[in-house]
Design a protein around this motif. Structure first.
Motif, mmCIF file in Angstrom:
data_model
loop_
_atom_site.group_PDB
_atom_site.id
_atom_site.type_symbol
_atom_site.label_atom_id
_atom_site.label_comp_id
_atom_site.label_asym_id
_atom_site.label_seq_id
_atom_site.Cartn_x
_atom_site.Cartn_y
_atom_site.Cartn_z
ATOM 1 N N SER A 1 0.816 -1.219 0.000
ATOM 2 C CA SER A 1 0.000 0.000 0.000
ATOM 3 C C SER A 1 0.848 1.268 0.000
ATOM 4 C CB SER A 1 -0.932 0.015 1.215
ATOM 5 O OG SER A 1 -0.186 0.079 2.418
ATOM 6 N N MET A 2 2.096 1.181 0.478
ATOM 7 C CA MET A 2 3.036 2.300 0.576
ATOM 8 C C MET A 2 2.365 3.577 1.076
ATOM 9 S SD MET A 2 6.023 1.203 0.132
ATOM 10 C CE MET A 2 7.291 2.242 -0.479
ATOM 11 N N PRO A 3 1.873 3.558 2.320
ATOM 12 C CA PRO A 3 1.298 4.772 2.898
ATOM 13 C C PRO A 3 2.394 5.814 3.119
ATOM 14 C CG PRO A 3 1.573 3.104 4.586
ATOM 15 C CD PRO A 3 1.931 2.459 3.269
ATOM 16 N N LYS A 4 2.008 7.010 3.477
ATOM 17 C CA LYS A 4 2.973 8.077 3.739
ATOM 18 C C LYS A 4 3.927 7.602 4.833
ATOM 19 C CE LYS A 4 3.230 12.982 5.021
ATOM 20 N NZ LYS A 4 4.582 13.058 4.654
ATOM 21 N N SER A 5 5.217 7.767 4.602
ATOM 22 C CA SER A 5 6.214 7.293 5.549
ATOM 23 C C SER A 5 6.342 8.226 6.750
ATOM 24 C CB SER A 5 7.570 7.148 4.861
ATOM 25 O OG SER A 5 7.999 8.387 4.356
ATOM 26 N N LEU A 6 6.880 7.684 7.799
ATOM 27 C CA LEU A 6 7.092 8.417 9.038
ATOM 28 C C LEU A 6 8.122 9.521 8.838
ATOM 29 C CD1 LEU A 6 6.707 8.614 12.146
ATOM 30 C CD2 LEU A 6 8.527 6.919 12.358
ATOM 31 N N LYS A 7 9.206 9.210 8.098
ATOM 32 C CA LYS A 7 10.266 10.177 7.840
ATOM 33 C C LYS A 7 11.134 9.673 6.699
ATOM 34 C CE LYS A 7 13.152 8.092 11.416
ATOM 35 N NZ LYS A 7 13.849 8.280 12.679
ATOM 36 N N LYS A 8 12.023 10.526 6.201
ATOM 37 C CA LYS A 8 12.994 10.165 5.163
ATOM 38 C C LYS A 8 14.376 10.194 5.800
ATOM 39 C CE LYS A 8 10.268 10.559 1.390
ATOM 40 N NZ LYS A 8 9.876 9.422 0.645
ATOM 41 N N GLU A 9 15.269 9.300 5.354
ATOM 42 C CA GLU A 9 16.633 9.276 5.843
ATOM 43 C C GLU A 9 17.586 9.226 4.659
ATOM 44 O OE1 GLU A 9 17.629 6.419 8.790
ATOM 45 O OE2 GLU A 9 16.001 7.007 10.110
ATOM 46 N N THR A 10 18.752 9.805 4.841
ATOM 47 C CA THR A 10 19.803 9.756 3.835
ATOM 48 C C THR A 10 20.683 8.548 4.130
ATOM 49 O OG1 THR A 10 19.789 12.150 3.680
ATOM 50 C CG2 THR A 10 21.731 11.027 2.830
ATOM 51 N N VAL A 11 21.056 7.821 3.075
ATOM 52 C CA VAL A 11 21.864 6.622 3.236
ATOM 53 C C VAL A 11 23.103 6.741 2.374
ATOM 54 C CG1 VAL A 11 21.896 4.124 2.935
ATOM 55 C CG2 VAL A 11 19.781 5.253 3.613
ATOM 56 N N ASP A 12 24.281 6.444 2.942
ATOM 57 C CA ASP A 12 25.519 6.425 2.168
ATOM 58 C C ASP A 12 25.575 5.133 1.356
ATOM 59 O OD1 ASP A 12 26.467 8.852 3.212
ATOM 60 O OD2 ASP A 12 27.300 7.837 4.970
ATOM 61 N N VAL A 13 26.036 5.243 0.109
ATOM 62 C CA VAL A 13 26.149 4.087 -0.784
ATOM 63 C C VAL A 13 27.592 3.987 -1.242
ATOM 64 C CG1 VAL A 13 25.368 3.058 -2.946
ATOM 65 C CG2 VAL A 13 23.769 4.401 -1.562
ATOM 66 N N TYR A 14 28.180 2.781 -1.171
ATOM 67 C CA TYR A 14 29.571 2.565 -1.561
ATOM 68 C C TYR A 14 29.636 1.472 -2.621
ATOM 69 C CZ TYR A 14 30.476 5.160 2.703
ATOM 70 O OH TYR A 14 30.494 6.120 3.668
ATOM 71 N N GLU A 15 30.574 1.594 -3.538
ATOM 72 C CA GLU A 15 30.813 0.596 -4.584
ATOM 73 C C GLU A 15 31.977 -0.264 -4.133
ATOM 74 O OE1 GLU A 15 30.502 -1.779 -7.469
ATOM 75 O OE2 GLU A 15 29.243 -0.017 -7.703
ATOM 76 N N LEU A 16 31.789 -1.562 -4.041
ATOM 77 C CA LEU A 16 32.854 -2.462 -3.615
ATOM 78 C C LEU A 16 33.439 -3.288 -4.741
ATOM 79 C CD1 LEU A 16 31.551 -3.848 -0.200
ATOM 80 C CD2 LEU A 16 33.115 -1.963 -0.620
ATOM 81 N N SER A 17 32.789 -3.365 -5.883
ATOM 82 C CA SER A 17 33.235 -4.298 -6.936
ATOM 83 C C SER A 17 34.632 -3.980 -7.437
ATOM 84 C CB SER A 17 32.239 -4.298 -8.089
ATOM 85 O OG SER A 17 32.192 -3.016 -8.708
ATOM 86 N N GLY A 18 35.065 -2.723 -7.424
ATOM 87 C CA GLY A 18 36.407 -2.377 -7.867
ATOM 88 C C GLY A 18 37.457 -2.487 -6.791
ATOM 89 N N SER A 19 37.070 -2.904 -5.594
ATOM 90 C CA SER A 19 37.983 -2.938 -4.441
ATOM 91 C C SER A 19 38.652 -4.295 -4.239
ATOM 92 C CB SER A 19 37.204 -2.596 -3.163
ATOM 93 O OG SER A 19 36.591 -1.359 -3.272
ATOM 94 N N PHE A 20 38.349 -5.288 -5.060
ATOM 95 C CA PHE A 20 38.876 -6.624 -4.827
ATOM 96 C C PHE A 20 40.130 -6.871 -5.599
ATOM 97 C CE2 PHE A 20 34.263 -6.826 -4.248
ATOM 98 C CZ PHE A 20 34.231 -7.240 -2.937
#
Length: 79
Positions: A60-79
């Motif tokens: 149903s995706m009702p209105k959310s309580l709040k929004k948060e910012t999330v950090d995203v990192y790329e790991l595929s080039g780190s191996f």
């Protein structure tokens, strides 16, 4: 009655957790979700009625309580 972990067979604790769920290309966070969490391997199980409530909320995706910012990192080039 203490539940046994289906993965490592240790005791599971009843806790309220923060559950992260990917849904239709978005990440959704559920707070204060009742769950059984293994004290050793951290396997997490939800009761059927909790799974139903999570699914009902996602569908149903009702209105959310709040929004948060999330950090995203790329790991595929780190191996």
């Amino acid at each position: 009655m203490i539940m046994e972990c289906p993965v490592c067979h240790n005791d599971m604790d009843n806790k309220n957790i923060r559950h992260f769920q990917e849904w239709k290309g978005r990440y959704v966070i559920f707070e204060n979700v009742p769950a059984s969490v293994c004290s050793v391997c951290k396997e997490t199980l939800f009761a059927g009625n909790i799974v139903d409530k999570i699914n009902e909320t996602l569908w149903s995706m009702p209105k959310s309580l709040k929004k948060e910012t999330v950090d995203v990192y790329e790991l595929s080039g780190s191996f």
